[in-house]
Structure formats: C-alpha cells, structure tokens
Write an enzyme that holds these catalytic residues in place. Structure first.
Site, PDB file in Angstrom:
ATOM      1  N   LYS A   1      67.117 -98.648 -74.337  1.00 54.21           N
ATOM      2  CA  LYS A   1      68.214 -97.817 -74.841  1.00 54.21           C
ATOM      3  C   LYS A   1      69.241 -98.742 -75.483  1.00 54.21           C
ATOM      4  O   LYS A   1      70.430 -98.746 -75.152  1.00 54.21           O
ATOM      5  CB  LYS A   1      68.830 -96.986 -73.701  1.00 54.21           C
ATOM      6  CG  LYS A   1      69.772 -95.881 -74.173  1.00 54.21           C
ATOM      7  CD  LYS A   1      69.088 -94.824 -75.015  1.00 54.21           C
ATOM      8  CE  LYS A   1      70.101 -93.717 -75.364  1.00 54.21           C
ATOM      9  NZ  LYS A   1      69.556 -92.775 -76.361  1.00 54.21           N
TER      10      LYS A   1
ATOM     11  N   ASP B   1      64.570 -92.048 -75.073  1.00 54.72           N
ATOM     12  CA  ASP B   1      64.563 -90.598 -75.273  1.00 54.72           C
ATOM     13  C   ASP B   1      63.518 -90.197 -76.307  1.00 54.72           C
ATOM     14  O   ASP B   1      62.817 -89.181 -76.152  1.00 54.72           O
ATOM     15  CB  ASP B   1      65.954 -90.081 -75.654  1.00 54.72           C
ATOM     16  CG  ASP B   1      66.667 -90.960 -76.671  1.00 54.72           C
ATOM     17  OD1 ASP B   1      66.180 -92.067 -76.968  1.00 54.72           O
ATOM     18  OD2 ASP B   1      67.720 -90.537 -77.166  1.00 54.72           O
TER      19      ASP B   1
END
Length: 358
Positions: free
Chosen positions: A192, A225
């Site tokens: 991330k 994600d």
C-alpha cells in the site's frame, strides 16, 4: 536420497491425513529410489493429554533434528476451555518459533477437474488456477508495538504499529525469489505504497534485493486493494504474490476461497536453510475424526511442496501432483468435493489411489 521426516499428526483428522500422506511418500521413495524415515512426535491436544503441555521438549528436539516436518492438525472441542498459552494451538505457534520460520507459503490451486467447485464463473477458471501467496509471518502490524488508553473526549482508543526492517523484507524476498526461480520467474509484490511508509520501504527493498541477487526474476507492484479485486476478477493472471503479514493473511484466504474447497489446499512455513513445516490449511475437524471421511489431498500436496522446496526433488514433486490430477480426472472424490456422478471414496482409499498412480 535419505531423509528423516518428523511427523506431528496432532488431533482430530490429523492422524488419518498424515497416514495417507506417508503412504504417498513411501510410493515416491519406492519409485525413485529414496529412503524416507518417519519419526512421530506429539503436538497439540494429544500432547496435552500425554505430556501435559501442547509442545513437549522432545517434539521440538525431534523437529530440529529432522530434515523437514509434516504436520496434520491441532485443536478440538475437548480443549476449548483451556487458557490461551495452554491450548493446543500454542503448540503450533511454539514449533514455528522454535524452527525460526518467518514465511508462510500458501498455494491456492484449483485443479481444472474441480472448476465447477469455484464460486467464480466457469470462463475464469476452466483451465484451473494456481496462485502462490508468499506471506511474511513474523513482522508487521501483528507483532508491532500496540497499546490502548482512555481519551476523555473520544472514549477508549487503541493503536497498533506496522513496522518492517530491510532485513525482514530481504529475507522474505529471498524465499519468494528462490521459489519463483523454479516457476514463471515472475512475482507480484503487494503493498500500500501510496499511503504507508512501511510499504514504500517494502517496495524499494523488494526491487533492490531481487535486482541484485535474482536479475532474471521480474517483479511487478500492485496495491493491495487492487490485488484483492483482481483475484476475483481474473485470478489466472497471477503466479506468485509476495506480501506482508496482514495483507498476506487476508489475500491468502481470499485466494483459497476461489478454489472452492480448503480440503485441497496445502501450505508450508520456511525460514533459513531447507527445513520447513508442511501442513494443510484446514483444521482438525473433530466431528469427522476417525470416520474415514477426511480429504487427504491437501496434506499430500503439502508433501509435494516438501519434496520440491526442502529436498530439491522437482520430478518427484511433479509426480505427486500429476497423480492427484489423474485420480480427480478418473472421477474419485472424497465427501467434501463430491458431486453427483462421481465415485465417492474415503480418506484411506483416496490416499491409496494417489500412491498407486505415483
């Protein structure tokens, strides 16, 4: 080749599935001219019953003296009321720590013969899939500093810290690169980095290490994600995912669900050297223990990983995986993967069929 394998059968269906895997390994030894010696040690609930602790010292000593370790499953209703550090699961955590294992390898493999078991539409999985999730196991937010306090304005407040060092990232990258070198030579590193400083260090370190030590390996980056979305949108695009502890925990379970049955899924935990801990991802299933209903395939495939990743026996590993595929192609199924028109068999017979086809 002569190898000693420590067998921690454990609880519930553990003895049944490890017996089945041993039968397959004996078939491998006979066909390819190897000698495997199996030494059994207690762990989990059965160790509590016989020794008073979930991980007796002799079990630790036996595992550290062996060339690799095969684990069945631990836990069950019988021991649910025990304190956390005395529960059967403490034995599993303890042996991982004693063996200094810092990576978890979770292949999410869907054989094409079982494509209809996947919750995804047939066009996405008709040819089968295999996603290898390489998860860092001993760092990150699960092991970072944490705490809680009372805030007069906002109420109870808690915090956890995601923390990684270059050394921790390099050693898990080494595991992934070593495995990828025998596969597609492609790794998708999941992070991330658009938000987290720890992920920016992760990304920088993974690329630097791979470039320096494994220039033939192609490393691509993907945000976690997006990766979660892509696993259900187009799982066949992936071969190997390398990621941190928390992200790996989540993504490996998602990838496992895509395959349709946890009874088919193997895993390993690796550290320095070649000794590893190999086990199915499913639990001890005490409700079916002793009834010859368990699916031994996940444990058998864990042994295929052991042959390849700890012993360097690529041909022998492939022979086991091919034998599993043949048995499925012939229509044999245990209860958890049974469909109308198939041939239902028990744990022992499934293991015998696979061993016969090795």
């Amino acid at each position: 080749m002569k190898k000693t394998i420590a067998v921690l059968a454990g609880d519930g269906i553990g003895p049944e599935i490890t017996d089945g895997a041993i039968a397959v390994l004996n078939a491998v030894a006979q066909k390819f001219g190897h000698e495997f010696t199996f030494k059994h040690y207690p762990i989990g609930g059965c160790a509590i019953d016989c020794c008073g602790v979930p991980l007796p010292p002799e079990t630790v000593e036996g595992c550290l003296a062996a060339d690799s370790v095969l684990l069945g499953a631990v836990g069950g209703y019988k021991w649910d009321g025990m304190a956390g550090d005395a529960r059967p699961e403490a034995g599993l955590l303890g042996i991982r720590k004693a063996m200094r294992l810092y990576s978890n390898i979770r292949p999410a493999r869907l054989f094409k013969q079982l494509a209809d078991a996947s919750p995804l539409k047939e066009s996405l999985v008709r040819d089968g899939i295999e996603i290898i999730v390489v998860r860092e196991l001993t760092g990150g937010i699960y092991f970072g500093e944490r705490g809680s306090y009372d805030d007069n304005e906002n109420g109870a407040t808690a915090w956890d810290t995601e923390k990684y060092s270059v050394r921790e990232i390099e050693r898990i990258t080494e595991i992934a690169c070593r495995l990828a070198a025998n596969r597609s030579k492609k790794i998708v590193s999941v992070d991330k980095a658009n938000v987290l400083e720890s992920s920016r260090l992760w990304r920088k370190t993974v690329h630097a290490y791979a470039k320096r030590h494994y220039p033939e390996i192609v490393v691509e980056d993907m945000l976690v994600d997006n990766c979660a979305m892509q696993i259900v949108k187009n799982p066949a695009q992936f071969d190997m995912l390398l990621t941190s502890n928390m992200f790996g925990d989540i993504l490996s379970d998602e990838a496992a669900q895509v395959t349709g049955s946890i009874g088919m899924l193997a895993s390993s935990s690796l550290g320095e050297g070649t000794r590893g801990l190999y086990e199915p991802i499913h639990g001890s299933a005490p409700d079916i223990a002793g009834r010859d209903l368990a699916n031994p395939i996940a444990t058998v495939l864990s042994c295929a990983m052991m042959l390849r990743d700890s012993f360097g026996l690529n041909g022998e590993s492939a022979a086991v995986e091919t034998a599993v595929g043949r048995v499925l192609e012939e229509g044999y199924r245990t209860a958890d993967i049974y469909a109308e028109g198939m041939k239902k068999v028990g744990c022992r017979e499934m293991a015998r069929l696979i061993a016969e086809r090795v």
